[in-house]
Design an enzyme around this catalytic site. Structure first.
Site, PDB file in Angstrom:
ATOM      1  N   SER A   9      16.681   1.751  52.948  1.00 10.60           N
ATOM      2  CA  SER A   9      15.496   1.274  53.653  1.00 10.60           C
ATOM      3  C   SER A   9      15.103   2.338  54.672  1.00 10.60           C
ATOM      4  O   SER A   9      14.820   3.469  54.287  1.00 10.60           O
ATOM      5  CB  SER A   9      15.767  -0.084  54.310  1.00 10.60           C
ATOM      6  OG  SER A   9      14.576  -0.635  54.837  1.00 10.60           O
ATOM      7  N   HIS A  36      13.151  -0.019  50.205  1.00 12.12           N
ATOM      8  CA  HIS A  36      12.236  -1.066  50.643  1.00 12.12           C
ATOM      9  C   HIS A  36      10.867  -0.450  50.888  1.00 12.12           C
ATOM     10  O   HIS A  36      10.693   0.361  51.789  1.00 12.12           O
ATOM     11  CB  HIS A  36      12.736  -1.711  51.939  1.00 12.12           C
ATOM     12  CG  HIS A  36      14.004  -2.465  51.775  1.00 12.12           C
ATOM     13  ND1 HIS A  36      14.869  -2.680  52.820  1.00 12.12           N
ATOM     14  CD2 HIS A  36      14.564  -3.057  50.701  1.00 12.12           C
ATOM     15  CE1 HIS A  36      15.901  -3.383  52.392  1.00 12.12           C
ATOM     16  NE2 HIS A  36      15.743  -3.614  51.109  1.00 12.12           N
ATOM     17  N   ASP A 128      20.322  -6.589  53.528  1.00  8.67           N
ATOM     18  CA  ASP A 128      20.033  -6.555  52.108  1.00  8.67           C
ATOM     19  C   ASP A 128      21.009  -5.601  51.422  1.00  8.67           C
ATOM     20  O   ASP A 128      21.247  -4.500  51.895  1.00  8.67           O
ATOM     21  CB  ASP A 128      18.586  -6.107  51.861  1.00  8.67           C
ATOM     22  CG  ASP A 128      18.222  -6.162  50.391  1.00  8.67           C
ATOM     23  OD1 ASP A 128      18.738  -7.041  49.673  1.00  8.67           O
ATOM     24  OD2 ASP A 128      17.409  -5.322  49.963  1.00  8.67           O
TER      25      ASP A 128
END
Length: 191
Positions: A9, A36, A128
């Site tokens: 991310s 992401h 995540d």
């Protein structure tokens, strides 16, 4: 054929670039990259990464069959998973951990696929990937994560490690050489 999944991310572009740049053109695994990225605009990630690795890079599409030496990049705003028939599938399901694409969706699907899997959790905020990494590990895969000192944000790798889903926490410059060694070992064991 081994599958390497790289998830990230915040700070992911630089980290992913470094890992892919350290892999040889004859890398004997398929690579899936998930960062992401919000929907709403075309992602330049595949084009950028293609200039930073000797591997063939392309946006992932539903129905893609994984091939060694190729990198499949998750599109912005779509979940990416490996289907039971070992093809890639894109989905618009609900966000997981407030994001889509979600690392947990990808990693959980890879854990179920039965192929040799190596997951790499790079820099990023949030948790995540923690559950998916644990699933990969408990299904016999290997999980690497970047250490605090070389992560722009240690949230994702730290959460995966705290959940018990990480085999090795390494500085970013050691990830690519470790992947090469692990993939070579998997091929050696299969022959």
């Amino acid at each position: 054929m081994p599958v390497v999944a790289i998830v990230a991310s915040v700070g992911g572009l630089a980290a992913i670039s470094e890992v892919l740049g350290g892999l040889p053109a004859e890398f004997r695994a398929a690579v899936i990259v998930l960062q992401h990225l919000e929907a709403g605009r075309e992602s330049l990630l595949p084009r950028i990464l293609a200039g930073r690795t000797p591997l063939a890079v392309r946006p992932a599409a539903s129905g893609d069959v994984l091939r060694a030496g190729h990198v499949y990049v998750a599109p912005a705003g779509r979940h990416l998973a490996l289907a039971p028939d070992r093809t890639l599938r894109l989905g618009d399901g609900p966000r997981v951990h407030y994001v889509r694409p979600a690392a947990d969706v990808l990693l959980n699907s890879l854990a179920e696929a039965g192929a040799p899997v190596i997951a790499v959790v790079l820099t990023g905020r949030g948790e995540d990937g923690a559950r998916g990494a644990l699933r990969v590990r408990t299904q016999g895969g290997t999980v690497l994560a970047t250490d605090r000192g070389t992560s722009t944000n240690f949230g994702m790798p730290g959460a995966a490690d705290d959940a018990g889903g990480v085999d090795e926490v390494l500085p970013l410059p050691r990830i690519a050489p470790r992947l090469v060694a692990l993939v070579s070992q998997l091929w050696y064991e299969r022959e």
